[in-house]
Design a protein around this motif. Sequence first.
Motif, PDB file in Angstrom:
ATOM      1  N   SER A 146       0.826  -1.206   0.000  1.00 25.11           N
ATOM      2  CA  SER A 146       0.000   0.000   0.000  1.00 25.11           C
ATOM      3  C   SER A 146       0.862   1.258   0.000  1.00 25.11           C
ATOM      4  CB  SER A 146      -0.928   0.007   1.214  1.00 25.11           C
ATOM      5  OG  SER A 146      -1.858  -1.062   1.134  1.00 25.11           O
TER       6      SER A 146
ATOM      7  N   HIS B 224      -5.306  -2.702   7.886  1.00 26.34           N
ATOM      8  CA  HIS B 224      -5.418  -2.948   6.459  1.00 26.34           C
ATOM      9  C   HIS B 224      -6.774  -3.580   6.176  1.00 26.34           C
ATOM     10  CE1 HIS B 224      -4.503  -4.712   2.470  1.00 26.34           C
ATOM     11  NE2 HIS B 224      -3.653  -3.704   2.373  1.00 26.34           N
ATOM     12  N   LYS B 225      -7.292  -3.338   4.995  1.00 30.44           N
ATOM     13  CA  LYS B 225      -8.637  -3.821   4.670  1.00 30.44           C
ATOM     14  C   LYS B 225      -8.750  -5.343   4.775  1.00 30.44           C
ATOM     15  CE  LYS B 225      -7.876  -4.021  -0.357  1.00 30.44           C
ATOM     16  NZ  LYS B 225      -8.320  -3.482  -1.671  1.00 30.44           N
ATOM     17  N   THR B 226      -7.629  -6.057   4.674  1.00 29.17           N
ATOM     18  CA  THR B 226      -7.663  -7.511   4.821  1.00 29.17           C
ATOM     19  C   THR B 226      -7.971  -7.939   6.250  1.00 29.17           C
ATOM     20  OG1 THR B 226      -5.250  -7.496   5.090  1.00 29.17           O
ATOM     21  CG2 THR B 226      -6.097  -7.928   2.883  1.00 29.17           C
TER      22      THR B 226
ATOM     23  N   GLN C  75      -6.107   3.972   0.251  1.00 27.48           N
ATOM     24  CA  GLN C  75      -7.496   3.558   0.405  1.00 27.48           C
ATOM     25  C   GLN C  75      -7.593   2.109   0.879  1.00 27.48           C
ATOM     26  OE1 GLN C  75      -6.036   4.333  -2.452  1.00 27.48           O
ATOM     27  NE2 GLN C  75      -6.503   2.825  -4.045  1.00 27.48           N
ATOM     28  N   ASP C  76      -6.468   1.379   0.841  1.00 29.18           N
ATOM     29  CA  ASP C  76      -6.458   0.005   1.347  1.00 29.18           C
ATOM     30  C   ASP C  76      -6.425  -0.039   2.874  1.00 29.18           C
ATOM     31  OD1 ASP C  76      -6.426  -0.954  -1.232  1.00 29.18           O
ATOM     32  OD2 ASP C  76      -4.254  -1.226  -1.304  1.00 29.18           O
TER      33      ASP C  76
ATOM     34  N   SER D 184      -1.385   3.511  -2.197  1.00 30.75           N
ATOM     35  CA  SER D 184      -2.786   3.066  -2.188  1.00 30.75           C
ATOM     36  C   SER D 184      -3.349   3.136  -0.775  1.00 30.75           C
ATOM     37  CB  SER D 184      -2.876   1.626  -2.737  1.00 30.75           C
ATOM     38  OG  SER D 184      -2.330   1.534  -4.024  1.00 30.75           O
TER      39      SER D 184
END
Length: 206
Positions: free
Chosen positions: A105, A175-177, A112-113, A110
């Motif tokens: 990221s 993190h989005k994960t 937005q992640d 990135s």
Amino acid sequence: TVVLERKGIAKVSTFAGFCAQHDSELFGPIDTMALAPTDQQVALYGYRALCREFFAKENAFALIDEQLELGGHDRATRELLEEYRIGTSVGLTNLQRHKAAFDESLRGGSYQDLEYTLFIFRQPPLFAFSAVFYPEFDFLGRQVQGLADHTTNLDLMTVCSADMDDGWGLLFCWHKTSSTACREFLRSLATVIHEGRRVEAALLRM
């Protein structure tokens, strides 16, 4: 009695994971400016906390291996070291995965992640902190993920204090994960607030 005192970096534990040049280049947006927040600042606060934990876990794993190689331990001590090695290995593997996600990221910009929640306090900050953790139970005492299961990927959250122009912030970032456990963890805090309980008390207990 706990007393807060000013100490220089030579007298307290410090994270020396980056050289001065790269530390300044990478973390300038949070070291030289108050938290606005921008997406980049949020990412950097989370990343530094994660790198510090990764650095510590790598060293812990190396020390355990060193102790096992030295030998001379009784059976109970060796079994304890071997169990500790397994747990540390699981933690390190999960940290490697999360660091890789943050690395990607940050390299690509990135942001937005990365997701976050920020609590703002208008008082002057009393102390600084940063940490990472795997949310296991939420603010209502419900389990959000099982840390004893070594076969699953664990969701990770970072938490940091940050100077702001008018007070300080308590910043949760992930993190989005890791959204499944992290969102559920903070959703329970929203329930605490909705029920009229003090958010400051809940955050301090955490």
